[in-house]
Design a protein around this motif. Sequence first.
Motif, PDB file in Angstrom:
ATOM      1  N   GLN A  16       0.822  -1.200   0.000  1.00  0.00           N
ATOM      2  CA  GLN A  16       0.000   0.000   0.000  1.00  0.00           C
ATOM      3  C   GLN A  16       0.863   1.260   0.000  1.00  0.00           C
ATOM      4  N   PRO A  17       0.444   2.299  -0.738  1.00  0.00           N
ATOM      5  CA  PRO A  17       1.131   3.588  -0.609  1.00  0.00           C
ATOM      6  C   PRO A  17       1.155   4.024   0.859  1.00  0.00           C
ATOM      7  N   GLY A  18       2.332   4.409   1.322  1.00  0.00           N
ATOM      8  CA  GLY A  18       2.495   4.738   2.725  1.00  0.00           C
ATOM      9  C   GLY A  18       3.058   3.595   3.541  1.00  0.00           C
ATOM     10  N   SER A  19       3.482   2.506   2.853  1.00  0.00           N
ATOM     11  CA  SER A  19       4.058   1.354   3.542  1.00  0.00           C
ATOM     12  C   SER A  19       5.526   1.207   3.168  1.00  0.00           C
ATOM     13  N   ARG A  20       6.204   0.343   3.912  1.00  0.00           N
ATOM     14  CA  ARG A  20       7.602   0.074   3.604  1.00  0.00           C
ATOM     15  C   ARG A  20       7.894  -1.404   3.782  1.00  0.00           C
ATOM     16  N   CYS A  21       8.949  -1.861   3.134  1.00  0.00           N
ATOM     17  CA  CYS A  21       9.380  -3.245   3.246  1.00  0.00           C
ATOM     18  C   CYS A  21      10.852  -3.314   2.878  1.00  0.00           C
ATOM     19  N   GLN A  22      11.448  -4.470   3.124  1.00  0.00           N
ATOM     20  CA  GLN A  22      12.846  -4.691   2.786  1.00  0.00           C
ATOM     21  C   GLN A  22      12.919  -5.766   1.714  1.00  0.00           C
ATOM     22  N   ILE A  23      13.562  -5.455   0.601  1.00  0.00           N
ATOM     23  CA  ILE A  23      13.770  -6.420  -0.473  1.00  0.00           C
ATOM     24  C   ILE A  23      15.274  -6.602  -0.624  1.00  0.00           C
ATOM     25  N   GLY A  24      15.781  -7.708  -0.124  1.00  0.00           N
ATOM     26  CA  GLY A  24      17.217  -7.911  -0.163  1.00  0.00           C
ATOM     27  C   GLY A  24      17.943  -6.785   0.555  1.00  0.00           C
ATOM     28  N   ASP A  25      18.818  -6.094  -0.165  1.00  0.00           N
ATOM     29  CA  ASP A  25      19.609  -5.007   0.422  1.00  0.00           C
ATOM     30  C   ASP A  25      18.912  -3.657   0.368  1.00  0.00           C
ATOM     31  N   ILE A  26      17.727  -3.592  -0.218  1.00  0.00           N
ATOM     32  CA  ILE A  26      17.070  -2.305  -0.466  1.00  0.00           C
ATOM     33  C   ILE A  26      15.825  -2.159   0.400  1.00  0.00           C
ATOM     34  N   GLY A  28      23.476   3.439   2.985  1.00  0.00           N
ATOM     35  CA  GLY A  28      23.579   4.827   3.412  1.00  0.00           C
ATOM     36  C   GLY A  28      23.150   5.843   2.377  1.00  0.00           C
ATOM     37  N   CYS A  29      22.681   5.396   1.206  1.00  0.00           N
ATOM     38  CA  CYS A  29      22.217   6.298   0.144  1.00  0.00           C
ATOM     39  C   CYS A  29      20.719   6.140  -0.062  1.00  0.00           C
ATOM     40  N   ARG A  30      20.088   7.211  -0.520  1.00  0.00           N
ATOM     41  CA  ARG A  30      18.648   7.196  -0.741  1.00  0.00           C
ATOM     42  C   ARG A  30      18.317   7.755  -2.125  1.00  0.00           C
ATOM     43  N   VAL A  31      17.382   7.089  -2.781  1.00  0.00           N
ATOM     44  CA  VAL A  31      16.917   7.489  -4.096  1.00  0.00           C
ATOM     45  C   VAL A  31      15.409   7.680  -4.018  1.00  0.00           C
ATOM     46  N   CYS A  32      14.939   8.846  -4.418  1.00  0.00           N
ATOM     47  CA  CYS A  32      13.498   9.127  -4.444  1.00  0.00           C
ATOM     48  C   CYS A  32      13.028   9.190  -5.886  1.00  0.00           C
ATOM     49  N   ALA A  38       9.398  12.804   1.322  1.00  0.00           N
ATOM     50  CA  ALA A  38      10.230  11.771   0.705  1.00  0.00           C
ATOM     51  C   ALA A  38      11.378  12.391  -0.085  1.00  0.00           C
ATOM     52  N   MET A  39      11.092  13.439  -0.833  1.00  0.00           N
ATOM     53  CA  MET A  39      12.102  14.075  -1.670  1.00  0.00           C
ATOM     54  C   MET A  39      13.231  14.686  -0.841  1.00  0.00           C
ATOM     55  N   TYR A  40      12.892  15.169   0.344  1.00  0.00           N
ATOM     56  CA  TYR A  40      13.883  15.836   1.184  1.00  0.00           C
ATOM     57  C   TYR A  40      15.054  14.914   1.520  1.00  0.00           C
ATOM     58  N   HIS A  41      14.782  13.631   1.630  1.00  0.00           N
ATOM     59  CA  HIS A  41      15.803  12.683   2.069  1.00  0.00           C
ATOM     60  C   HIS A  41      16.682  12.166   0.941  1.00  0.00           C
ATOM     61  N   ALA A  42      16.391  12.530  -0.299  1.00  0.00           N
ATOM     62  CA  ALA A  42      17.030  11.873  -1.439  1.00  0.00           C
ATOM     63  C   ALA A  42      18.430  12.399  -1.723  1.00  0.00           C
TER      64      ALA A  42
END
Length: 356
Positions: free
Chosen positions: A184-194, A217-221, A236-240
Amino acid sequence: MRVTSLASGSSGNALLVEAGPGRRTRLLVDAGLPGNILIERLRQAGTHPGQLQGVLVTHEHGDHIIGLPVLMKCYAIPVITAPETFAALERSLAYETWSAEWVPANGDTPSISRQNEAEIMPGEQAPGNGAQRGAWLGQAQPLHFTHDRNGRQNVVAGLVPARSIHKFWGETISFMDTLAMPLQPGSRCQIGDIEVISFPVSHDALAPCGYLLSAGGCRVCIAIDSGEVTPIMLEAMYHADLLVLVSNHDRERLLRGPYPYHLKMRILGPTGHLSNDQATDAVLHTWRTDSVRWLWLSHLSRTNNTPKLALKSMLTRLEAARASLDQVHITVLPPGMGSVWDSTQLWESPSLWEWQ
């Protein structure tokens, strides 16, 4: 992390994201190219389709999903997206000529077996009601990895749906069921290293979303289809470190152009596409004075924009706001094979992280 643009624009959108030792975790964000073209561009990026662990789908429009049937049917690649989006995919695929039932070819795909699943690092419910910083980070969804007939963990990780599935090699399986992972939009999960964080965007689709991806340690938005910029998107964009942002049209060029009135209004509306000026506003609202970032302008209209216009608009507005251009590296993505962002190489080039 390494990010490669395979396509950008109304003719198709696809990004390859890789992370971890030996780039062992590989995800696509959208698959908006015909299967044969998508596979060739993956090959140019050094990836076989069978190495993908999933496709993150932003929404159900054709320029984001047309390559999914080949990836799902021929390579058993899971699809990670909002439930409403996946339901739309099922409906559209029902009109295709290939069957919804599929028997795996020898050696091509994994069996789906409950006993071989390994749950991967679920996250936590974020606090707040959506208005506070970080509050849009929702409940994580656990991912399940399967293994092949020889007991090896499968690199095209199967994502098991809510109902129990127990199939053995060679049995007929419903691949639409076994390759779906609702997020769902607004959720998070871990897929392997990402780590994957999904956030809602404003577009004329059922449950459109963007993604904030984190690894090493890097973030892509990634926000490549939206008609307006919301507070959740800005968060979300602020962290990229790398921001992939829609910059679809020059407003005056669109209004003077050949599109019919109703289409112009759709594009200009809150569920259409960001203009060059709106994209710049979003960048300025998320400007960080303490770091360097990379910006990819994406989804440019061939009719209502040009790379030169998009870049000039961004640079002119940033300079007018007295933002230091030494702190941003801007690229305009082409419709074809595009840029590569590799954080490993960036760390080895300290000058790219410095500004005067």
